[in-house]
Design a protein around this motif. Structure first.
Motif, PDB file in Angstrom:
ATOM      1  N   SER A 165       0.855  -1.239  -0.316  1.00 46.17           N
ATOM      2  CA  SER A 165      -0.129   0.174   0.023  1.00 46.17           C
ATOM      3  C   SER A 165       0.494   1.109   0.212  1.00 46.17           C
ATOM      4  O   SER A 165       0.976   1.757  -1.214  1.00 46.17           O
ATOM      5  N   ARG A 166       1.888   1.510   1.186  1.00 45.75           N
ATOM      6  CA  ARG A 166       2.546   2.448   1.053  1.00 45.75           C
ATOM      7  C   ARG A 166       3.515   2.658  -0.721  1.00 45.75           C
ATOM      8  O   ARG A 166       4.431   3.435  -0.899  1.00 45.75           O
ATOM      9  N   LEU A 167       3.940   1.234  -1.281  1.00 48.06           N
ATOM     10  CA  LEU A 167       5.070   1.731  -1.984  1.00 48.06           C
ATOM     11  C   LEU A 167       4.060   2.085  -3.335  1.00 48.06           C
ATOM     12  O   LEU A 167       4.471   2.343  -4.505  1.00 48.06           O
ATOM     13  N   THR A 168       2.621   1.703  -3.885  1.00 39.33           N
ATOM     14  CA  THR A 168       1.803   2.130  -4.680  1.00 39.33           C
ATOM     15  C   THR A 168       1.559   3.242  -4.077  1.00 39.33           C
ATOM     16  O   THR A 168       0.346   3.522  -5.151  1.00 39.33           O
ATOM     17  N   ARG A 169       1.441   4.143  -3.262  1.00 35.77           N
ATOM     18  CA  ARG A 169       0.767   5.490  -3.382  1.00 35.77           C
ATOM     19  C   ARG A 169       1.079   6.862  -4.150  1.00 35.77           C
ATOM     20  O   ARG A 169       2.547   6.276  -3.813  1.00 35.77           O
ATOM     21  N   SER A 170       0.486   7.243  -4.276  1.00 36.63           N
ATOM     22  CA  SER A 170       1.816   8.959  -4.389  1.00 36.63           C
ATOM     23  C   SER A 170       2.344   8.697  -2.908  1.00 36.63           C
ATOM     24  O   SER A 170       2.115   8.992  -1.822  1.00 36.63           O
ATOM     25  N   ALA A 171       4.113   9.484  -3.456  1.00 37.94           N
ATOM     26  CA  ALA A 171       4.717  10.025  -1.944  1.00 37.94           C
ATOM     27  C   ALA A 171       4.451  11.313  -1.710  1.00 37.94           C
ATOM     28  O   ALA A 171       4.391  11.155  -0.631  1.00 37.94           O
ATOM     29  N   SER A 172       3.290  11.917  -2.415  1.00 39.08           N
ATOM     30  CA  SER A 172       3.409  13.325  -1.376  1.00 39.08           C
ATOM     31  C   SER A 172       1.787  13.000  -0.313  1.00 39.08           C
ATOM     32  O   SER A 172       1.131  14.028  -0.043  1.00 39.08           O
ATOM     33  N   ALA A 173       0.867  11.791  -0.813  1.00 39.77           N
ATOM     34  CA  ALA A 173      -0.471  11.175   0.464  1.00 39.77           C
ATOM     35  C   ALA A 173       0.100  11.324   1.685  1.00 39.77           C
ATOM     36  O   ALA A 173       0.941  10.543   2.338  1.00 39.77           O
ATOM     37  N   PRO A 174      -0.635  11.434   2.711  1.00 37.41           N
ATOM     38  CA  PRO A 174       0.972  11.334   3.770  1.00 37.41           C
ATOM     39  C   PRO A 174       0.197   9.994   4.404  1.00 37.41           C
ATOM     40  O   PRO A 174      -0.486   9.093   4.110  1.00 37.41           O
ATOM     41  N   THR A 175       1.315   9.642   6.069  1.00 40.80           N
ATOM     42  CA  THR A 175       1.064   8.440   5.699  1.00 40.80           C
ATOM     43  C   THR A 175       0.202   8.770   7.483  1.00 40.80           C
ATOM     44  O   THR A 175       0.236   9.787   7.838  1.00 40.80           O
ATOM     45  N   ASP A 176      -0.588   7.399   7.911  1.00 41.87           N
ATOM     46  CA  ASP A 176      -1.155   7.936   9.184  1.00 41.87           C
ATOM     47  C   ASP A 176      -0.606   7.017  10.572  1.00 41.87           C
ATOM     48  O   ASP A 176      -1.851   5.983  10.514  1.00 41.87           O
ATOM     49  N   GLY A 177       0.425   7.224  11.257  1.00 39.20           N
ATOM     50  CA  GLY A 177       0.555   6.225  12.293  1.00 39.20           C
ATOM     51  C   GLY A 177       1.322   5.461  11.278  1.00 39.20           C
ATOM     52  O   GLY A 177       2.129   4.696  10.433  1.00 39.20           O
ATOM     53  N   VAL A 178       1.628   3.967  12.657  1.00 37.41           N
ATOM     54  CA  VAL A 178       2.636   2.818  12.582  1.00 37.41           C
ATOM     55  C   VAL A 178       1.661   1.455  12.462  1.00 37.41           C
ATOM     56  O   VAL A 178       1.089   1.829  13.325  1.00 37.41           O
ATOM     57  N   ARG A 179       2.096   0.676  11.854  1.00 38.45           N
ATOM     58  CA  ARG A 179       1.653  -0.160  11.423  1.00 38.45           C
ATOM     59  C   ARG A 179       2.285  -0.982  12.314  1.00 38.45           C
ATOM     60  O   ARG A 179       3.608  -1.719  12.180  1.00 38.45           O
ATOM     61  N   ARG A 180       1.276  -1.794  13.412  1.00 38.99           N
ATOM     62  CA  ARG A 180       1.793  -2.961  13.922  1.00 38.99           C
ATOM     63  C   ARG A 180       1.366  -4.790  14.275  1.00 38.99           C
ATOM     64  O   ARG A 180       0.966  -4.564  13.261  1.00 38.99           O
TER      65      ARG A 180
END
Length: 87
Positions: A72-87
């Motif tokens: 999901s992170r690698l296929t999103r736009s780099a400018s899209a915010p990330t929202d916390g830590v995935r545990r």
């Protein structure tokens, strides 16, 4: 950990989406590094701490639990915010 975060933030700034993976022990240091690089909202994918002590045969199952988040992170736009830590 700091080099991984530094490289990821440099890539994100250049418009390339990233996913930095760490165990829980490295999470505070990674967050501090991201904040010092002016990206305090950058989140890390956190794998279970037991990842490092498991037998090699167990690693694929542990990795599979984080695979969706990484993709999901690698296929999103780099400018899209990330929202916390995935545990």
């Amino acid at each position: 950990m700091s080099c991984s975060v530094h490289d990821s933030i440099a890539l994100e700034t250049a418009g390339i989406a990233t996913a930095t993976v760490c165990t829980a022990d490295f999470l505070p240091g990674g967050r501090m590094q991201a904040a010092s690089l002016h990206m305090p909202g950058y989140s890390l994918v956190c794998v279970p701490q037991e990842y490092i002590t498991r037998a090699p045969a167990d690693v694929p199952q542990l990795a599979a639990a984080c695979l969706e988040e990484i993709v999901s992170r690698l296929t999103r736009s780099a400018s899209a915010p990330t929202d916390g830590v995935r545990r």
